[in-house]
Design an enzyme around this catalytic site. Structure first.
Site, PDB file in Angstrom:
ATOM      1  N   ASP A  23      39.994   5.239  24.275  1.00 51.55           N
ATOM      2  CA  ASP A  23      39.080   4.081  23.728  1.00 51.55           C
ATOM      3  C   ASP A  23      39.402   3.893  23.253  1.00 51.55           C
ATOM      4  O   ASP A  23      40.372   3.665  22.939  1.00 51.55           O
ATOM      5  CB  ASP A  23      37.389   4.908  24.080  1.00 51.55           C
ATOM      6  CG  ASP A  23      36.476   3.909  24.246  1.00 51.55           C
ATOM      7  OD1 ASP A  23      36.499   3.275  23.541  1.00 51.55           O
ATOM      8  OD2 ASP A  23      35.781   4.145  25.083  1.00 51.55           O
TER       9      ASP A  23
ATOM     10  N   HIS B 223      32.447   1.077  19.652  1.00 45.31           N
ATOM     11  CA  HIS B 223      32.910   1.694  21.220  1.00 45.31           C
ATOM     12  C   HIS B 223      33.500   3.466  21.419  1.00 45.31           C
ATOM     13  O   HIS B 223      33.176   3.968  21.994  1.00 45.31           O
ATOM     14  CB  HIS B 223      34.537   0.998  21.715  1.00 45.31           C
ATOM     15  CG  HIS B 223      34.399   1.196  23.460  1.00 45.31           C
ATOM     16  ND1 HIS B 223      34.153   1.935  23.708  1.00 45.31           N
ATOM     17  CD2 HIS B 223      33.241  -0.367  23.375  1.00 45.31           C
ATOM     18  CE1 HIS B 223      34.338   1.379  25.429  1.00 45.31           C
ATOM     19  NE2 HIS B 223      33.728   0.033  25.378  1.00 45.31           N
TER      20      HIS B 223
ATOM     21  N   SER C  28      30.987   0.530  30.165  1.00 43.48           N
ATOM     22  CA  SER C  28      31.645   1.219  29.452  1.00 43.48           C
ATOM     23  C   SER C  28      30.240   2.201  28.454  1.00 43.48           C
ATOM     24  O   SER C  28      30.812   3.519  28.701  1.00 43.48           O
ATOM     25  CB  SER C  28      32.113   0.163  27.531  1.00 43.48           C
ATOM     26  OG  SER C  28      33.215  -0.472  28.302  1.00 43.48           O
TER      27      SER C  28
END
Length: 723
Positions: A104, A167, A488
């Protein structure tokens, strides 16, 4: 990506240097060209080469393939309770030995979700490391690496595993964050924030930056993660280009080697829905996750000066205290003489109604606007996920936008206020969200994708304080939590479920864990999904049932090789994935129906009769003496026969095979027809969906109004949705 050489004393890296030297010549150093040697878990390298040099490498003896470096893109307080994994059930006794690796944007190590109080040292199997440049690991985050083959850093990016995007912190805390009572996003969605596997360990592999995620970095992260000793890999990203073969996909290749080493890869389905055949990460050895809603939605009402209350969807943390401000239509403030620039004086101090999310929204946000009301005319009647903005804002339906416009046009001094956000109960959840990518698989019609659905809408989890909670640079807010939507966000829910199952059954294969998750899933409501299994796969994750599935559909590396051969791959193309001496006999060409997959997909050529035969083998992982009886549900158009329809087991680990025959009339432009086969011993219900269809990927296809709201492509940044 081949297997590592077995000869003792052979240096893989030195072999790579020798190969490069022979191509580059004595005037150039291989060290300057070589980016990575993949030498820990498989054999390969990344290098900076001209097209001519790459061609020479490809012709060398022993070279399986050469491919260009391309970019992939990035694809909670309530979600775990909604999925049935309550606080009392989370955290199996062996969970602390499970290591979840996340490819990620890195992680914010000081985040409270990763406090290691009470943790012992990492499990003995851990062989990884912590790159400590501007980063510190602990007994929760036990490893961290970063990769940047381009060597370029933009803005506030930091050359370390530290997360500057948010994220990676969000996905990591969703999967394995510790329990944090009293968590909220500026007072919204207050509750206990936690991961699904709150006592599991985390290993971070930062492969994504503001420019995207390079193939070379992704493959190196897989190489390291496999050797480091992770148990589950969570990969919330995917290719943003068309892939026609598995060997073209770095995630498919890397996850194949992970599977070969006993590691299940969970990955996101993509955010290109509701278009058909838009699902990414199609490899059958991975768990592909769609995004669905939970029973909570964020509401911010628009109150017009005439008393009308219009319900909007937004994560609005700003309080106007009920004060009304002038309301105008954004189109009245556009100066078409100067390339449609916004008239700043006209929007200052006002609430602006915008008919679309465009570049003007950014102009309006930065010019003293009090608030913004947005509407997308391609959205559904009720938007199904919430955006976050740096000022009072809400998103209303097209019908309500018409009411607001009628009010503006009929009133001399129109006014309005936007109410501070609140959370409402969503009675129709779970429902696959509009943006979640749909099947069928564009690579293998014989494999039903996505595999599973998990919470991916309005998920509250950790965030990097260096990244604003909205898309907008003008947003000056900074915090440790954010509410985000996307596949995600769904992926780490499935990853944590896999970790939960792995903790209970450490000897299970990746395919067995995947099967347990799929066959135990909650059944989704087909009346709310025109795309049926192409939207939600086997259903919604059910972690507590997944640890005791009764039967599993297991598969090995050899089974996947056989699948490749039957799908039309030859020896050369199979080796592009496996990297070993796997081969295909010329007589094996056929359909992929015999892969021991926990679902059934039958693609029929247009105008042909429905006919297909599937062979499956189940392994008993429940009580030793048990008898399972098959039942099936299918629309009358299709006839199904299961032989034998009764399976009697006397031992744990015993395997039994059965055949499913599907027949029906000739069909033309037939959308998906689906049902299920269920094996039960009275206490376990092993459900496998069965779909029949023949509209081809990319064919003209129009969803009904409930499934037609798609996020405009220009509002997707790095695959994120809604933030």
């Amino acid at each position: 990506m081949g297997n590592l050489p077995q000869r003792e004393g052979l240096s893989v890296a030195s072999t790579h240097h020798t190969m490069l030297q022979s191509v580059l010549g004595s005037a150039f150093s291989p060290k300057e060209s070589l980016v990575y040697s993949y030498e820990r878990s498989f054999n390969g390298f990344a290098a900076k080469l001209t097209n001519k040099e790459a061609t020479k490498i490809a012709k060398m003896e022993g070279v399986v393939s050469v491919k260009p470096n391309r970019k992939a893109t990035l694809h909670t307080t309530r979600s775990w309770d909604f999925s049935g994994l309550s606080l009392g059930k989370a955290g199996a006794s062996q969970e602390g030995d499970i290591i979840i690796g996340l490819l990620d944007t890195g992680v914010w190590p000081e985040h409270p979700s990763f406090n290691d109080t009470g943790y012992g040292p990492p499990p003995a199997k851990w062989k990884g490391t912590c790159q400590t440049t501007n980063f510190t690991c602990n007994n929760k985050i036990i490893g961290a690496r970063y990769y940047n083959s381009e060597g370029y850093y933009d803005g506030n990016e930091i050359p370390s595993p530290r997360d500057t995007e948010g994220h990676g912190t969000h996905t990591s805390s969703t999967a394995a964050g510790i329990e944090l009572p009293g968590t909220s996003f500026y007072g919204l969605a207050e509750g206990v924030a936690r991961g699904g596997a709150p006592t599991a360990r985390i290993a971070v592999y930062k492969v994504c930056w503001s420019s995207g995620c390079d193939d070379a970095d992704i493959l190196k992260a897989f190489d390291d993660a496999i050797a480091d000793g992770v148990d589950i890999l969570s990969v919330s990203l995917g290719a943003n280009y068309y892939i026609s073969h598995y060997f073209e996909d770095s995630i498919a290749v890397g996850s194949f080697h992970a599977m070969r080493n006993g590691i299940l890869t969970s990955n996101s389905a993509g955010n290109e829905g509701p278009d058909p055949a838009s699902v990414s990460n199609n490899a059958p050895w991975t768990l592909t996750v769609a995004a669905s809603t939970i029973d909570r939605k964020f509401v911010a009402n628009l109150v017009l000066g005439n008393g009308q209350i219009l319900t909007g969807i937004a994560i609005n943390t700003f309080n106007l205290n009920g004060t009304s401000y002038p309301l105008i239509w954004g189109g009245d403030a556009v100066n078409y003489t100067f390339e449609e620039d916004i008239n700043h004086d006209m929007v200052a101090g006002k609430i602006v109604l915008c008919e679309s999310i465009s570049r003007h929204s950014h102009d309006i946000l930065s010019n003293g606007t009090v608030g913004i009301v947005l509407v997308q005319y391609i959205t559904a009647i009720n938007p199904d996920y919430a955006f976050n903005y740096p000022l009072p804002a809400t998103l209303i339906s097209p019908d309500d936008a018409k009411k607001a416009m009628d009010y503006i046009r009929s009133t001399k001094y129109p006014a309005a206020t936007i109410m501070v956000g609140e959370t409402w109960k969503d009675e129709v959840a779970p429902r696959v969200v509009s943006f979640s990518s749909r099947g069928p698989s564009s690579i293998s019609p014989d494999i039903l994708k996505p595999d599973i659905s998990a919470p991916g809408v309005d998920i509250l989890a950790g965030w990097s304080p260096l990244s604003p909670p909205s898309f907008y640079d003008e947003d000056t807010r900074s915090g440790f939590f954010n509410v985000v939507s996307g596949t995600s966000m769904a992926c780490p829910h499935a990853s944590a479920t896999a970790a939960y199952v792995k903790a209970a059954h450490p000897d299970w294969s990746p395919a067995a864990i995947k099967s347990a998750i799929m066959t135990s899933a909650y059944v989704m409501d087909p009346t709310r999904h025109r795309d049926l299994e192409f939207a939600y796969g086997s259903g919604h994750i059910n972690p507590t049932s997944a640890v005791d599935p009764g039967l599993v559909f297991d598969a090995s590396e050899a089974d996947y090789v056989d699948f490749f051969c039957k799908q039309g791959y030859n020896t050369t193309t199979v080796r592009l994935i496996t990297g070993d001496n796997s081969s295909c006999a010329s007589t094996t060409l056929g359909r992929g129906w015999d892969l021991n997959y926990p679902s059934f997909s039958l693609y029929v050529d247009d105008g042909q009769e429905i006919t297909g035969t599937f062979v499956r083998t189940v392994t008993n992982v429940g009580p030793p003496n048990s008898t399972y009886t098959a039942t099936w549900q299918m629309p009358s158009l299709v006839s199904v026969t299961v032989e034998p329809s009764v399976l009697a087991f006397s031992d744990v680990g015993e395997r039994k095979s059965f055949t499913v025959k599907v027949v029906g009339p000739a069909i033309t432009q037939q959308p998906i027809v689906s049902g299920a086969i269920i094996w039960s011993d009275g206490s376990h219900y092993v459900r496998t969906p069965l779909v029949v269809y023949n509209y081809y990927p990319g064919a003209p296809y129009t969803s009904d109004s409930e499934d037609s709201n798609s996020v405009p492509r220009n509002n997707r940044r790095n695959g994120f949705i809604g933030h």
